[in-house]
Design an enzyme around this catalytic site. Structure first.
Site, PDB file in Angstrom:
ATOM      1  N   TYR A 173       0.864  -1.184   0.000  1.00 32.44           N
ATOM      2  CA  TYR A 173       0.000   0.000   0.000  1.00 32.44           C
ATOM      3  C   TYR A 173       0.902   1.236   0.000  1.00 32.44           C
ATOM      4  CZ  TYR A 173      -3.589   3.359   1.347  1.00 32.44           C
ATOM      5  OH  TYR A 173      -4.433   4.440   1.372  1.00 32.44           O
ATOM      6  N   TYR A 203      -5.437   4.965  -7.760  1.00 32.86           N
ATOM      7  CA  TYR A 203      -5.744   4.875  -6.337  1.00 32.86           C
ATOM      8  C   TYR A 203      -7.067   4.146  -6.152  1.00 32.86           C
ATOM      9  CZ  TYR A 203      -6.258   5.697  -1.434  1.00 32.86           C
ATOM     10  OH  TYR A 203      -6.401   5.476  -0.081  1.00 32.86           O
TER      11      TYR A 203
END
Lengths: 296, 133
Positions: free
Chosen positions: A190, A240
């Site tokens: 992440y 994203y």
């Protein structure tokens, strides 16, 4: 982790995890960031970039990281995105000069250190291995998982320069998987900001505190590198889609359906990957989840 | 456009009341002595309820700082670039604040700072500047 819980408990047979957001074409994300905390807004402090930048600045002071480390992360991930036609930045290569010319957003972060804001959606289905065996794709199983959430408020945080939740969550996941870190073929981390990739890999134990600059500089995480990281381009260079960007990429890589960016002979690796580690985190490094996935 | 103002509620009223007197006030646990921030009705260390106010010296060191170059809120557009910092006060709490009256290139983590009140709005806002050695 919750999906596995309800499957194991027999509450359902399959769990759909979805995310969708018109973040780029609407002002919803900026509205969310600017309405978050009144006590901080008084001082002009908004959203995640500055929170992570505070962590990153302290890390520069404590163990000598900084743009000379982060440029390798931004540029390596862009190289992966340039192999991924679905990536927002597929047609935009990034040189070292491009990185340093990228404007400051919240110093020490340049725009190139920040993730993208993207319209899009993504979905993952979790089911039992037994059920998955009857489906038409190769089975990707969850070997191990861990979760650790160090603290709630940045002003009370002691984890901004590590150990973050990645340390305990990573140890839990590897223990459950019954493997060591050396057996990981690739990582999908992440990567809300470049520093997040550095501190996460550091806390997992891929390199020692402050040794990231040398470790990343050898092209380690780029196409053809020793430990490919964020092979779609990630949140920084693909899209994203919260924690589903890394998780979906890991599953697709293990299924060998990634085209030009496929890990294996296509990108200079001797063999196809068998085990991929994924991470997710939330808040300002306050929550962390780690997953180890394997092709069965 | 105006900057966001303090939003005062039951939890943080003591703090902003202190600011009106130009005092930086924190909650000190009567049971274990822990000085806490942000405001809370129980002590995060020992979970006891009773607390008393203490007035901070306004002296601390910079834990970390960042320089905003992007206007997330139109009220801050004219301030750019401005500095947001986490300051560790001598009494213990770490507060989010601004460092003002300085050249940002002179800043570094662990430098000593002292309080300076921003009198621009209705309520004085506690900000900090570098303390001369």
């Amino acid at each position: 982790m919750h999906a596995v819980g309800v499957l194991e408990a027999g509450f359902c047979r399959a769990v759909l995890i979805t995310y969708g957001h018109s973040a780029r074409s609407s002002d919803s994300l900026l509205k969310m960031l600017t309405s978050m905390n009144a006590d901080e807004a008084v001082f002009g402090h908004f959203g995640a970039a500055a929170g992570y930048a505070l962590a990153a600045r302290r890390a520069m002071h404590e163990f000598g990281t900084g743009p000379e480390t982060w440029k390798h992360i931004a540029i390596s991930q862009r190289k992966w995105a340039n192999l991924n036609p679905q990536a927002v930045t597929f047609c935009e290569p990034m040189t070292e000069e491009d990185y340093f010319n990228s404007p400051w957003v919240v110093e020490p972060f340049r725009r190139a250190d920040n993730c993208l804001i993207t319209d899009g959606g993504r979905a993952i289905i979790v089911t039992t291995v037994e059920r998955a065996r009857n489906l038409r794709h190769p089975v990707v199983s969850i070997m191990g998982m861990g979760m650790h959430n160090p603290s709630a408020e940045v002003t009370m945080a002691t984890h901004l320069t590590g150990p973050t939740g990645a340390k305990v969550a990573g140890e839990q996941a590897l223990r459950m998987a019954g493997i060591t870190i050396e057996e990981i073929d690739a990582c999908e981390i992440y990567d809300c900001f470049t520093y997040t990739v550095e501190i996460t890999l550091q806390d997992y134990g891929f390199f020692r505190r402050g040794e990231g600059r040398d470790w990343f500089s050898e092209g380690t995480i780029a196409p053809g590198g020793r430990l490919p990281v964020n092979t779609s381009g990630g949140l920084l260079s693909e899209a994203y889609q919260m924690g589903l960007t890394p998780l979906s990429e890991a599953v697709m890589q293990l299924r060998r359906c990634c085209g030009m960016r496929q890990l294996g002979p296509e990108t200079g690796m001797k063999k196809y990957p068998e085990i991929i580690l994924c991470s997710d985190n939330g808040g300002i490094l306050q929550t962390h989840a780690c997953y180890v996935l394997r092709r069965m | 456009m105006e900057k966001p103002r303090p939003v005062i509620g039951p939890d943080n009223a003591f703090f902003w009341e202190g600011c009106k007197r130009r005092q930086l006030v924190f909650q000190k646990c009567k049971s274990c002595g822990h000085v806490r921030w942000p405001p809370a009705h129980v002590c995060p260390k020992c979970l006891e309820y009773d607390w008393e106010e203490i007035v901070s010296s306004g002296q601390g060191i910079i834990y970390s700082y960042v320089i905003y170059h992007f206007p997330y809120h139109p009220g801050f557009r004219e301030e750019l670039p401005y500095v947001v910092a986490l300051v560790d006060l001598m009494e213990g709490p770490r507060v989010l604040t601004n460092i003002i009256e300085c050249d940002s290139s002179a800043l570094a983590c662990d430098l000593p700072v002292e309080i300076v009140w921003d009198e621009e709005g209705e309520i004085p806002i506690p900000k900090f500047r570098l303390r001369k050695a």
